[in-house]
Design a protein around this motif. Structure first.
Motif, PDB file in Angstrom:
ATOM      1  N   ASN A 156      30.126 -39.219  -6.044  1.00  0.00           N
ATOM      2  CA  ASN A 156      29.342 -40.420  -6.919  1.00  0.00           C
ATOM      3  C   ASN A 156      27.889 -40.297  -6.888  1.00  0.00           C
ATOM      4  O   ASN A 156      27.253 -41.188  -7.592  1.00  0.00           O
TER       5      ASN A 156
ATOM      6  N   THR B 254      29.433 -48.054 -11.598  1.00  0.00           N
ATOM      7  CA  THR B 254      28.937 -48.057  -9.990  1.00  0.00           C
ATOM      8  C   THR B 254      30.011 -48.382  -9.556  1.00  0.00           C
ATOM      9  O   THR B 254      31.265 -48.990  -9.291  1.00  0.00           O
TER      10      THR B 254
ATOM     11  N   ARG C 211      27.552 -44.189  -4.337  1.00  0.00           N
ATOM     12  CA  ARG C 211      26.647 -45.171  -5.540  1.00  0.00           C
ATOM     13  C   ARG C 211      25.012 -45.597  -5.198  1.00  0.00           C
ATOM     14  O   ARG C 211      24.384 -45.898  -6.494  1.00  0.00           O
TER      15      ARG C 211
ATOM     16  N   THR D 285      21.914 -44.947  -8.178  1.00  0.00           N
ATOM     17  CA  THR D 285      21.413 -46.270  -8.694  1.00  0.00           C
ATOM     18  C   THR D 285      19.916 -46.691  -8.260  1.00  0.00           C
ATOM     19  O   THR D 285      19.165 -46.399  -9.303  1.00  0.00           O
TER      20      THR D 285
END
Length: 259
Positions: A112, A139, A157, A161
């Motif tokens: 991820n 996400t 996630r 970001t």
């Protein structure tokens, strides 16, 4: 509205079902040739057939685990110069954080965070040289509203970001955008499994727990992959070139914040 995407090429990860499939359908409807990806060949082939029949665009199927080098190489061989990259991948299963060993944590971060970053590295310079690129990272609302049991997914996630927020600024002047879509509760296999986990933990029947969740959403329902896909298609459009480094929440009003 014409999104200006006819003839563009897109790689859409984990797109045989769920939210990725919704994005593939929406982009194909706008005339985008799509490279679909999934680990299970049967639903992948079914989605590919549907897109070909409905929209007449070029569809390439890549049955592979996108978290592996081999899977990524297969995707990039199928579409060496994508105009659009939609990063998506299954998250770690719901699990008490105490039960996560080192390898499980490394695997979750690879799935991820590392995997989408590797794909961005592979395509971003070509997009900048051609003067058009749209990168959308699927996400989760859980990076803002952490969910017990999904701690590894939320952490990885959130890292993705934060990492790409800075990268987005470096290519914005080349008409390349990087944005995130943060789904709340959508009708997918993932939400069904996490709802079952939460219901079991609470000792409540699944349907009762699911109805309780629906009542918490101001929209009074869970979302559909199709409407999620439409939001993705807009972020990929020629009209969204001034939107970058942003994270769009799609949650029916669940997140309790004005900002």
């Amino acid at each position: 509205m014409d999104l200006g995407l006819t003839g563009k090429k897109a790689i859409i990860c984990a797109s045989s079902r769920g939210l990725g499939r919704g994005c593939a359908l929406a982009l194909a409807e706008e005339g985008v040739d799509v490279v679909l990806n999934g680990r299970d060949p049967e639903p992948l082939a079914a989605t590919a057939r549907e897109i070909r029949d409905r929209f007449g665009v070029q569809v390439t199927e890549v049955a592979a685990d996108v978290s592996t080098r081999e899977g990524q190489q297969a995707l990039l061989a199928a579409c060496p110069n994508p105009d659009i990259l939609v990063n998506n991948n299954g998250g770690p299963p719901s699990r008490d954080f105490r039960k996560l060993d080192r390898q499980a944590m490394l695997d979750g971060v690879t799935q991820n965070m590392v995997t989408p970053l590797e794909l961005v590295q592979a395509v971003i310079d070509g997009m900048a040289e051609r003067g058009f690129g749209r990168i959308v990272n699927i996400t989760s609302l859980s990076i803002y509203m952490p969910i017990p049991g999904l701690d590894l997914s939320s952490g990885a996630r959130a890292g993705l970001t934060a990492f790409l927020a800075g990268v987005a600024k470096t290519v914005a002047n080349r008409n390349v955008t990087i944005n995130g879509l943060l789904p709340g509760k959508f009708d997918t296999d993932r939400i069904r499994s996490t709802t079952q986990f939460a219901a079991d933990k609470a000792g409540v029947p699944l349907e009762e727990f699911a109805e309780r969740q629906r009542r918490e959403i101001p929209a009074g329902r869970i979302g559909t992959p199709e409407e999620f896909g439409k939001a993705c298609a807009f972020l990929c459009s020629e009209h969204a070139g001034y939107i970058t480094g942003r994270n769009m929440i799609l949650d029916g009003g669940l997140y309790p914040s004005a900002f």
